[in-house]
Write a protein that holds these residues in place. Structure first.
Motif, short mmCIF file in Angstrom:
data_model
loop_
_atom_site.label_atom_id
_atom_site.label_comp_id
_atom_site.label_asym_id
_atom_site.label_seq_id
_atom_site.Cartn_x
_atom_site.Cartn_y
_atom_site.Cartn_z
N UNK A 227 0.83 -1.21 0.00
CA UNK A 227 0.00 0.00 0.00
C UNK A 227 0.86 1.26 0.00
N UNK A 228 1.93 1.24 0.76
CA UNK A 228 2.82 2.41 0.85
C UNK A 228 3.54 2.64 -0.47
N UNK A 229 3.88 1.60 -1.17
CA UNK A 229 4.68 1.73 -2.37
C UNK A 229 3.86 2.12 -3.61
N UNK A 230 2.60 1.70 -3.70
CA UNK A 230 1.79 2.01 -4.88
C UNK A 230 1.16 3.39 -4.70
N UNK A 231 1.40 4.30 -5.61
CA UNK A 231 0.85 5.66 -5.44
C UNK A 231 -0.67 5.64 -5.32
N UNK A 232 -1.16 6.29 -4.27
CA UNK A 232 -2.60 6.51 -4.06
C UNK A 232 -3.40 5.22 -3.91
N UNK A 233 -2.75 4.14 -3.53
CA UNK A 233 -3.48 2.87 -3.34
C UNK A 233 -4.39 2.96 -2.12
N UNK A 234 -5.42 2.12 -2.12
CA UNK A 234 -6.31 1.97 -0.98
C UNK A 234 -5.97 0.67 -0.25
N UNK A 235 -6.19 0.65 1.05
CA UNK A 235 -5.90 -0.53 1.86
C UNK A 235 -7.13 -0.89 2.68
N UNK A 236 -7.50 -2.17 2.65
CA UNK A 236 -8.56 -2.70 3.50
C UNK A 236 -8.03 -3.90 4.26
N UNK A 237 -8.15 -3.85 5.58
CA UNK A 237 -7.75 -4.95 6.46
C UNK A 237 -9.02 -5.58 7.03
N UNK A 238 -9.20 -6.87 6.80
CA UNK A 238 -10.43 -7.55 7.16
C UNK A 238 -10.21 -8.39 8.41
N UNK A 250 -16.92 -12.73 3.07
CA UNK A 250 -17.28 -12.30 1.72
C UNK A 250 -17.99 -10.96 1.72
N UNK A 251 -18.86 -10.71 2.69
CA UNK A 251 -19.59 -9.43 2.69
C UNK A 251 -18.64 -8.26 2.85
N UNK A 252 -17.69 -8.39 3.78
CA UNK A 252 -16.73 -7.31 4.00
C UNK A 252 -15.82 -7.13 2.79
N UNK A 253 -15.37 -8.24 2.21
CA UNK A 253 -14.52 -8.17 1.03
C UNK A 253 -15.27 -7.51 -0.12
N UNK A 254 -16.51 -7.94 -0.35
CA UNK A 254 -17.30 -7.38 -1.45
C UNK A 254 -17.56 -5.90 -1.24
N UNK A 255 -17.81 -5.51 -0.01
CA UNK A 255 -18.06 -4.09 0.26
C UNK A 255 -16.83 -3.25 -0.05
N UNK A 256 -15.65 -3.75 0.33
CA UNK A 256 -14.42 -3.02 0.05
C UNK A 256 -14.16 -2.95 -1.45
N UNK A 257 -14.38 -4.05 -2.15
CA UNK A 257 -14.16 -4.07 -3.60
C UNK A 257 -15.18 -3.17 -4.31
N UNK A 258 -16.44 -3.21 -3.85
CA UNK A 258 -17.46 -2.39 -4.48
C UNK A 258 -17.15 -0.90 -4.29
N UNK A 259 -16.73 -0.53 -3.08
CA UNK A 259 -16.37 0.87 -2.83
C UNK A 259 -15.22 1.31 -3.73
N UNK A 260 -14.25 0.41 -3.92
CA UNK A 260 -13.12 0.72 -4.80
C UNK A 260 -13.59 0.87 -6.24
#
Length: 268
Positions: A227-238, A250-260
């Protein structure tokens, strides 16, 4: 569900939904069914979801020997060309994430966004290379069952095993169903993978990094470094997930992916 043939192999794949393409690459030793919750959710949410079985896994051809990450990339390109897909969001978990990084190295112009889940960018150490080669020989000698039972509590969290037996059965079924020759070829190929660490700073498309809090293979510290190395990347910790948060939570993963995905500009 479909199958196609090109060069020397046939490839099984899912192609569900309409709209912008979202391509998902599975990890080792799994198959495309690991993305079932994402295929169902995002195909209903206006995305065209493509999830192939990588060479040596699932319903795709088994080619013994060594399968470098570049070969997985070129197989994926051939499939997407066959499907008429030029640019897409590309996601992968574990080995699938390393294939995503290799894809960026070779064909960056085809990727409009990327998802790196529970993965690791560095090249293998000498000890790691030896361990992967030894494991390749072991699964050829013994089959997948012993290995699968050993690693299940690392692939998914003990809490998941206790409370979600359906997930545990799914993960175990994928692992024991993987052809040993395909698994061994991928293990040998990953032993020789390039180091993508310095390349991360040159990624110029939106990126989402996801990791489970209980992942011991690729821990949260690795995800934070990506996350630190990729410019402007988003990070989600589940929380309460290990190496497979897309199945465990799956619900938390899908929510993070959908928001992205909602942050990405639509293509013309």
């Amino acid at each position: 569900m479909g199958s196609t043939r090109f060069a020397e192999i046939s490839v099984g794949y899912e192609d569900e939904g309409d709209g912008e393409p979202l391509v998902l690459l599975h990890g080792h030793p799994f198959d495309r069914s690991m993305w079932r919750p994402q295929i169902e959710h995002f195909s209903r949410a206006g995305w065209r979801v493509i999830a192939p079985d990588l060479r040596g896994y699932g319903e795709s051809s088994v080619v013994p020997g060594t399968t470098p990450l570049e070969t997985f990339v070129r197989d994926t390109v051939a499939l997407l060309d066959r499907l008429g897909i030029e640019r897409f969001v590309l996601g992968g978990l574990s080995m699938g994430g390393q294939i995503v990084m290799e894809f960026w190295r070779l064909f960056p112009h085809r990727i409009r966004g990327m998802v790196l889940a529970d993965t690791f960018p560095a090249a293998e150490t000498d000890a790691g290379k030896a361990a992967r080669r030894d494991m390749a020989e072991r699964v050829l000698r013994e089959g997948m069952s012993g290995y699968a039972h050993e690693v299940l509590p690392k692939m998914i969290a003990p809490h998941t095993i206790a409370t979600r037996p359906d997930v545990a059965r799914h993960v175990m079924g994928m692992m024991t169903g993987t052809p040993p020759e395909g698994a061994a070829a991928a293990l040998r190929g990953r032993a020789e993978r390039p180091d993508y660490t310095e390349m991360l700073s040159r990624i110029s498309v939106p990126a989402l990094v996801v990791v489970g809090t209980e992942d011991t293979y690729t821990p949260v510290s690795d995800a934070r470094d990506i996350h630190r190395r990729i410019p402007h990347a988003q990070l989600t910790v589940i929380e309460q997930a290990a190496h497979m948060p897309n199945l465990e939570r799956a619900d938390e993963f899908n929510a993070a992916l959908e928001a992205f995905l909602t942050t990405l500009p639509r293509t013309a």
